[in-house]
Scaffold this motif. Structure first.
Motif, PDB file in Angstrom:
ATOM      1  N   ILE A  22       1.332  -1.426   0.047  1.00  0.00           N
ATOM      2  CA  ILE A  22      -0.304   0.031  -0.085  1.00  0.00           C
ATOM      3  C   ILE A  22       1.328   0.869  -0.079  1.00  0.00           C
ATOM      4  O   ILE A  22       0.661   2.366  -1.044  1.00  0.00           O
ATOM      5  N   LEU A  66     -14.787   5.287  -0.476  1.00  0.00           N
ATOM      6  CA  LEU A  66     -14.364   6.075   0.645  1.00  0.00           C
ATOM      7  C   LEU A  66     -14.344   7.602   0.064  1.00  0.00           C
ATOM      8  O   LEU A  66     -14.281   8.343  -0.719  1.00  0.00           O
ATOM      9  N   GLN A 171      -9.054  -3.660  -4.349  1.00  0.00           N
ATOM     10  CA  GLN A 171      -8.479  -2.978  -2.040  1.00  0.00           C
ATOM     11  C   GLN A 171      -7.771  -2.786  -2.113  1.00  0.00           C
ATOM     12  O   GLN A 171      -7.501  -1.840  -1.967  1.00  0.00           O
ATOM     13  N   SER A 174      -7.522   0.359  -4.984  1.00  0.00           N
ATOM     14  CA  SER A 174      -8.080   1.782  -4.014  1.00  0.00           C
ATOM     15  C   SER A 174      -7.781   2.438  -2.799  1.00  0.00           C
ATOM     16  O   SER A 174      -7.248   3.699  -2.349  1.00  0.00           O
ATOM     17  N   ARG A 175      -6.721   1.426  -1.358  1.00  0.00           N
ATOM     18  CA  ARG A 175      -6.194   1.849  -0.414  1.00  0.00           C
ATOM     19  C   ARG A 175      -5.249   3.018  -0.558  1.00  0.00           C
ATOM     20  O   ARG A 175      -4.940   3.565   0.239  1.00  0.00           O
TER      21      ARG A 175
END
Length: 199
Positions: A22, A66, A171, A174-175
């Protein structure tokens, strides 16, 4: 759905399960994406009718959820951006008073050893190439996720792609985008505070 492109200058690649993915992916996004652009748009390409090709709209849906991610998202599981509406929606986006800076997100096929890789590079994405569709290029920056093996029976390969892989890669993307956006904000605030202290 995109075919795996040849290596392009300034291309960044990372495996979605790599340690610290991330943070590292957010570094790549900070290098490539101008978060201060007045009309930054994320176009998440694909369809919810195929587990492999759902990467784009799934990522779009995650980004929509989000609440602190303020940018326009085009392409979600509810309202996919796909071959049938891509040209029309792209035309609408480009007709805006402020020309958009488009970040294109799509699944792609590649070598067996590269499944799970996320690729970011400057320049447009060519959607539909992997399944022999002629669609206009889209995006100033491309984000591609290799979800399965390319080269044969692409439609069947897409249908047999594990939804778990698509979900997890969506995921991660997007994170990482959210983190990059927050880090971009912090840089602006730090710069502003430094200028105030200097003055």
């Amino acid at each position: 759905m995109n075919s795996q492109a040849a290596i392009i200058k300034d291309t960044s690649t990372i495996y979605y399960k790599e340690t610290g993915v991330i943070w590292r992916l957010s570094n790549f996004f900070l290098e490539q994406i101008p978060f201060n652009h007045p009309n930054l748009v994320f176009c998440c390409i694909g369809t919810d009718r195929s587990t492999g090709d759902a990467l784009g709209p799934m990522t779009g849906s995650f980004l929509k959820q989000l609440l602190s991610f303020p940018f326009q998202i085009v392409g979600t599981l509810d309202k996919p951006l796909h071959a049938l509406n891509l040209e029309e929606i792209t035309h609408k986006l480009n007709s805006a008073p402020q020309k958009p800076y488009i970040i294109a997100i799509d699944a792609c096929l590649g070598n067996a050893n590269n499944i799970g890789q996320i690729i970011i590079h400057p320049g447009p994405l060519y959607p539909g190439k992997a399944v022999k569709k002629e669609l206009p290029p889209i995006g100033e920056v491309s984000i591609k996720a290799i979800v399965n093996i390319g080269g044969f029976m692409e439609y069947n390969v897409l249908q047999s792609t594990r939804l778990h892989l698509t979900y997890e890669m969506g995921q991660v993307i997007s994170r990482s985008l959210l983190l990059a956006w927050h880090r971009s904000n912090l840089k602006v605030m730090d710069k502003s505070n430094s200028n105030s202290n200097y003055n």
